[in-house]
Design an enzyme around this catalytic site. Sequence first.
Site, mmCIF file in Angstrom:
data_model
loop_
_atom_site.group_PDB
_atom_site.id
_atom_site.type_symbol
_atom_site.label_atom_id
_atom_site.label_comp_id
_atom_site.label_asym_id
_atom_site.label_seq_id
_atom_site.Cartn_x
_atom_site.Cartn_y
_atom_site.Cartn_z
ATOM 1 N N ASP A 1 39.936 30.902 36.088
ATOM 2 C CA ASP A 1 39.910 32.208 35.766
ATOM 3 C C ASP A 1 38.650 32.969 36.188
ATOM 4 O OD1 ASP A 1 40.049 34.586 34.479
ATOM 5 O OD2 ASP A 1 40.811 33.969 32.692
ATOM 6 N N HIS A 2 38.845 33.843 36.984
ATOM 7 C CA HIS A 2 37.782 34.533 37.873
ATOM 8 C C HIS A 2 37.072 35.214 36.720
ATOM 9 C CE1 HIS A 2 35.388 35.223 40.807
ATOM 10 N NE2 HIS A 2 35.831 35.665 42.047
ATOM 11 N N ARG A 3 37.542 35.761 35.607
ATOM 12 C CA ARG A 3 37.062 36.510 34.514
ATOM 13 C C ARG A 3 35.893 35.650 34.060
ATOM 14 N NH1 ARG A 3 41.984 37.904 30.686
ATOM 15 N NH2 ARG A 3 42.150 35.594 31.042
#
Length: 447
Positions: free
Chosen positions: A419-421
């Site tokens: 998850d790039h967040r």
Amino acid sequence: MAIEVIMPKAGMDMQEGQIIKWYKNEGDYVERGEILLEIMTDKVNMEVEAETSGYLLKILKNNGETVPVVTPIGYIGEKGEEIPEVKESKETVQDKLEIKEEIEEIKTKEEPEVLEIKDKIRATPAARRMARERNINLLEVKGSGPKGRIQQIDVENYKEGDIKITPLARRIAEVEGIDLENIIGSGFEGKIIKEDVLKLVGKEEKNITEEVMEDGRTRVVPMSNMRKIIAKRMSESYFSAPTFTLNTEVDMTKVIELRRTVKEQILEETKKKITITDIILLATARALKNHPLVNASLSEDGENIIYHDYVDLAMAVGLENGLLTPVIRGADKMTLTEIVVAAKDVTERTINMKLLPHELQGSTFTVSNLGMYGITHFDPIINQPNSAILGVNTIVEKLVPVDGKAKVKPMMTLSLTVDHRVIDGVVGAKFLQDLKSLLENPIKILI
């Protein structure tokens, strides 16, 4: 006074449940302890028993509906009794449940020592009191007194390992002459339900119907409840989290050697066969301790990162009608032998649908292995609320350069979706780098 039937809260994380099937119709009589309906929560089927005897006066929520926990879904009471309008909030219902528990506790302490018959269960007050204290369902206890009355000694002699079965299933088994010892229960906590007995006598009910289209060549089959929940969860994950996948190849020579070296000893000690997956699980748990961000999750409001100082590792287990992710608690604290035992235990109980709802919740990271199907590469979808998932692929014999010469090596691709967040590329790459190092030198995970 009519008694509410509520959607139970089976586990701290449960927010809602889906009604799979009511086993009683409005107007039917139901005995206390008899299975009233079946629900699904977090992809686990669970039976709901009637808390009191009486007539099912009203069904408020029908098959297929998803309902928040502790919400009224029906009423049980005397025939012709009126029911109140349902306007209560979840908090109000919860308050009433807590008050009811307190009243029951007071009643237990003040119960007079006189013989009584309640809800068609003949039992002495002492037997009822002991059953409540030990959380024993009197419907499962065989009475030795006059006319089958349950005595205190019957409750004392009741064993937890005795056959757990619903009253209806027991009656069907008696009529059909079925030996209950030969039946594996598919209900909550292994309880034998009606369908288990009917299946044995070849009278199982068909719950899923299919529609054949006019051309005669096309069939429309309704999605199962499990499939619907999987579809919902995967859609939520795919559309809420910006993701990317990193891949790396691992030389599995030493993992294969390690398995060959320890398999006989582990088999003798645990009666379980060690697999390549077991070693990968342990190596993953070890690597996650050195990369806490990969083991973290995002808060529901998206404002905070939640770090976990433990590794609760979920395993993706494929079934004919869906996918479940049982959790191995405290995987980072386990030895290789303990991982083997834990992984086999949750896998076997998943296949047999014997998991409890909480065993599918609270993971910090997930491993999905499709290697046994010959898959060489895939992009796994994150199992929320995790921030990453590891895809394990098949081992392939490849020519690779070693000291300037070409050698055949057993190579395997690892696919990490993040998850790039929460996780940037370099963080995910470093985790994969460390995991690769552990698998290529697996002695490190044993130290």
